[in-house]
Design a protein around this motif. Structure first.
Motif, PDB file in Angstrom:
ATOM      1  N   UNK A  30       2.384 -14.252  -1.658  1.00  0.00           N
ATOM      2  CA  UNK A  30       3.282 -14.530  -0.536  1.00  0.00           C
ATOM      3  C   UNK A  30       4.220 -13.349  -0.303  1.00  0.00           C
ATOM      4  N   UNK A  31       4.747 -12.792  -1.394  1.00  0.00           N
ATOM      5  CA  UNK A  31       5.623 -11.625  -1.288  1.00  0.00           C
ATOM      6  C   UNK A  31       4.871 -10.422  -0.721  1.00  0.00           C
ATOM      7  N   UNK A  32       3.635 -10.224  -1.180  1.00  0.00           N
ATOM      8  CA  UNK A  32       2.871  -9.070  -0.715  1.00  0.00           C
ATOM      9  C   UNK A  32       2.475  -9.217   0.743  1.00  0.00           C
ATOM     10  N   UNK A  33       2.108 -10.422   1.157  1.00  0.00           N
ATOM     11  CA  UNK A  33       1.751 -10.638   2.563  1.00  0.00           C
ATOM     12  C   UNK A  33       2.947 -10.352   3.459  1.00  0.00           C
ATOM     13  N   UNK A  34       4.119 -10.796   3.047  1.00  0.00           N
ATOM     14  CA  UNK A  34       5.331 -10.541   3.836  1.00  0.00           C
ATOM     15  C   UNK A  34       5.644  -9.050   3.889  1.00  0.00           C
ATOM     16  N   UNK A  35       5.494  -8.370   2.770  1.00  0.00           N
ATOM     17  CA  UNK A  35       5.802  -6.935   2.733  1.00  0.00           C
ATOM     18  C   UNK A  35       4.842  -6.141   3.619  1.00  0.00           C
ATOM     19  N   UNK A  36       3.557  -6.472   3.567  1.00  0.00           N
ATOM     20  CA  UNK A  36       2.589  -5.759   4.399  1.00  0.00           C
ATOM     21  C   UNK A  36       2.870  -5.975   5.872  1.00  0.00           C
ATOM     22  N   UNK A  37       3.283  -7.173   6.235  1.00  0.00           N
ATOM     23  CA  UNK A  37       3.601  -7.454   7.638  1.00  0.00           C
ATOM     24  C   UNK A  37       4.879  -6.743   8.062  1.00  0.00           C
ATOM     25  N   UNK A  38       5.914  -6.856   7.245  1.00  0.00           N
ATOM     26  CA  UNK A  38       7.214  -6.285   7.604  1.00  0.00           C
ATOM     27  C   UNK A  38       7.186  -4.758   7.664  1.00  0.00           C
ATOM     28  N   UNK A  39       6.488  -4.126   6.722  1.00  0.00           N
ATOM     29  CA  UNK A  39       6.562  -2.671   6.609  1.00  0.00           C
ATOM     30  C   UNK A  39       5.400  -1.938   7.263  1.00  0.00           C
ATOM     31  N   UNK A  40       4.259  -2.617   7.436  1.00  0.00           N
ATOM     32  CA  UNK A  40       3.082  -1.919   7.948  1.00  0.00           C
ATOM     33  C   UNK A  40       2.433  -2.611   9.146  1.00  0.00           C
ATOM     34  N   UNK A  41       2.884  -3.806   9.480  1.00  0.00           N
ATOM     35  CA  UNK A  41       2.278  -4.521  10.597  1.00  0.00           C
ATOM     36  C   UNK A  41       0.910  -5.065  10.297  1.00  0.00           C
TER      37      UNK A  41
END
Length: 238
Positions: A30-41
């Motif tokens: 969940x943390x990684x999915x959010x980070x990929x969306x927030x920082x890389x789209x």
């Protein structure tokens, strides 16, 4: 102390450092999915990201085997994350020209993903510490004029930071990480490269580790003695 060998080659995790990670916990993905969306789209569900991650690891490993014919290959995990970012953007039809993400319109450079890899590692990790006698042992070996090397099955972007965190990099004459070499223990060539680089006589070396198959196996393949240690008990090394 009467240390027998001239050169001491250490495993890291489970030998000098106690660590525990859990890459299966749902919260991690969940943390990684959010980070990929927030920082890389790059857009994924948590479960979808984990599934794609495991698939990408397998595909990277298969490609490396085909290229090198290694029996024990070691991929670079940053290449996996680069693929996942690119695929996540394409799959969700992000507008690369206008969305402003770091990866928009370009291939992702894996070398730029150290921070992401460290985030993943630290989010999956709940324990990292030196064993009680690690500093004492390494310091005594150094004071006795011995050469000390690290030969670790590990990812560079993970391990470089963790060596800093536990403050033991200063003891090593050289550090060999499997992800930098494309192979891991017990592949003979991994230790062989270290021995050749430093002109070491195998009969004057010892491999110290907590895994008989990988640590003992690579030592045997190179004619190097092996000492099994467990839970920071270094009594057999003296």
């Amino acid at each position: 102390m009467a240390y027998k060998y001239k050169n001491y080659i250490f495993d890291l995790y489970g030998t000098l450092v106690d660590i525990h990670t859990d890459e299966e916990q749902p919260e991690l993905w969940e943390k990684m999915a959010k980070k990929l969306l927030d920082e890389y789209g790059a857009e994924y569900t948590a479960s979808g990201l984990r599934e794609k991650y495991l698939l990408a690891c397998k595909e990277e490993t298969d490609a490396l085997i085909e290229k090198t014919h290694a029996e024990y290959p070691e991929i670079q995990i940053e290449n996996v994350w680069a693929r996942l970012i690119e695929d996540g953007i394409r799959d969700e039809n992000h507008k690369a020209e206008t969305d402003g993400s770091k990866a928009a319109g370009n291939r992702v450079n894996p070398d730029d993903l150290e921070g992401l890899c460290i985030f993943f590692r630290e989010a999956s990790r709940d324990k990292l510490c030196k064993y009680q006698d690690t500093d004492r042992l390494l310091s005594e070996l150094k004071s006795a004029g011995k050469k000390i090397f690290l030969l670790s099955n590990a990812q560079l972007f993970f391990t470089r930071k963790e060596l800093e965190d536990v403050d033991i990099a200063k003891y090593f004459d050289d550090i060999f990480i499997s992800s930098d070499n494309g192979v891991k223990k017990p592949q003979k060539e991994f230790m062989e490269k270290l021995l050749k680089k430093h002109g070491l006589n195998p009969t004057e070396c010892v491999m110290i580790g907590n895994e008989v198959f990988s640590d003992g196996g690579v030592a045997k393949a190179n004619g190097v003695d092996y000492i099994f240690v467990q839970d920071g008990d270094f009594s057999k090394i003296i």
